[in-house]
Design a protein around this motif. Sequence first.
Motif, mmCIF file in Angstrom:
data_model
loop_
_atom_site.group_PDB
_atom_site.id
_atom_site.type_symbol
_atom_site.label_atom_id
_atom_site.label_comp_id
_atom_site.label_asym_id
_atom_site.label_seq_id
_atom_site.Cartn_x
_atom_site.Cartn_y
_atom_site.Cartn_z
ATOM 1 N N LEU A 1 0.829 -1.204 0.000
ATOM 2 C CA LEU A 1 0.000 0.000 0.000
ATOM 3 C C LEU A 1 0.864 1.255 0.000
ATOM 4 O O LEU A 1 0.611 2.189 -0.768
ATOM 5 C CB LEU A 1 -0.939 0.001 1.213
ATOM 6 N N GLU A 2 1.910 1.277 0.816
ATOM 7 C CA GLU A 2 2.812 2.436 0.875
ATOM 8 C C GLU A 2 3.502 2.675 -0.463
ATOM 9 O O GLU A 2 3.716 3.815 -0.859
ATOM 10 C CB GLU A 2 3.871 2.234 1.961
ATOM 11 N N GLU A 3 3.836 1.590 -1.158
ATOM 12 C CA GLU A 3 4.518 1.701 -2.449
ATOM 13 C C GLU A 3 3.534 1.825 -3.611
ATOM 14 O O GLU A 3 3.936 1.815 -4.765
ATOM 15 C CB GLU A 3 5.432 0.489 -2.663
ATOM 16 N N GLN A 4 2.250 1.902 -3.312
ATOM 17 C CA GLN A 4 1.166 2.107 -4.269
ATOM 18 C C GLN A 4 1.027 0.968 -5.280
ATOM 19 O O GLN A 4 0.698 1.178 -6.435
ATOM 20 C CB GLN A 4 1.329 3.435 -4.990
ATOM 21 N N TYR A 5 1.249 -0.270 -4.817
ATOM 22 C CA TYR A 5 1.009 -1.440 -5.652
ATOM 23 C C TYR A 5 -0.408 -1.976 -5.461
ATOM 24 O O TYR A 5 -0.902 -2.721 -6.300
ATOM 25 C CB TYR A 5 2.026 -2.544 -5.348
ATOM 26 N N SER B 1 -4.521 -0.755 -3.776
ATOM 27 C CA SER B 1 -5.269 0.454 -3.432
ATOM 28 C C SER B 1 -5.653 0.500 -1.954
ATOM 29 O O SER B 1 -5.785 1.586 -1.397
ATOM 30 C CB SER B 1 -6.514 0.591 -4.310
ATOM 31 N N ASN B 2 -5.822 -0.674 -1.299
ATOM 32 C CA ASN B 2 -6.172 -0.673 0.131
ATOM 33 C C ASN B 2 -6.096 -2.097 0.666
ATOM 34 O O ASN B 2 -6.091 -3.058 -0.104
ATOM 35 C CB ASN B 2 -7.582 -0.122 0.340
ATOM 36 N N LYS C 1 -5.006 -3.057 -7.386
ATOM 37 C CA LYS C 1 -4.933 -1.799 -8.133
ATOM 38 C C LYS C 1 -4.586 -2.088 -9.589
ATOM 39 O O LYS C 1 -3.707 -2.893 -9.875
ATOM 40 C CB LYS C 1 -3.871 -0.896 -7.506
ATOM 41 N N ASN D 1 -4.028 -0.078 -13.565
ATOM 42 C CA ASN D 1 -3.788 1.186 -14.254
ATOM 43 C C ASN D 1 -5.008 1.551 -15.104
ATOM 44 O O ASN D 1 -5.935 0.755 -15.247
ATOM 45 C CB ASN D 1 -2.538 1.072 -15.136
ATOM 46 N N ALA E 1 -1.146 -3.035 -11.486
ATOM 47 C CA ALA E 1 -0.061 -2.202 -10.971
ATOM 48 C C ALA E 1 1.153 -3.067 -10.625
ATOM 49 O O ALA E 1 2.287 -2.617 -10.726
ATOM 50 C CB ALA E 1 -0.525 -1.418 -9.750
#
Length: 129
Positions: free
Chosen positions: A38-42, A44-45, A62, A64, A70
Amino acid sequence: MDTISDFLNQIKNALAAKKPFLLTPHSKMKEEIAKILLEEQYISNYKVSGKAPKKILRIDLKYNEDGTPAIREIKRISKPGCRRFIKTKNIKRVKSGYGRYIISTPNGLMTNIEAQKHHLGGEIICEIF
């Protein structure tokens, strides 16, 4: 039985099937991996639900704008039969800086970039790109 490998394979399979989320049994290690993703945005939650013996970890995957995941690649490096450890000075960039290692250090799980900042080595859990 390697629960972390199973977890990473569940993520790969859910992404290949274009699932919006993934439900898996909870463990602290899986939750920490989800937190880093989540921190690395791979992802969404993520969310933990349920009571102690039957906790469930829900990961919202997540994608694209064009529908591609992602996470292009996620693979286990250190396995129960063959542990892989790395020293601080040997930590390299993953995929020219686009990917990340998740490393188990004495201060908990962190990415290769955080481990270098804190001058910590440890066991390489997985590689994400």
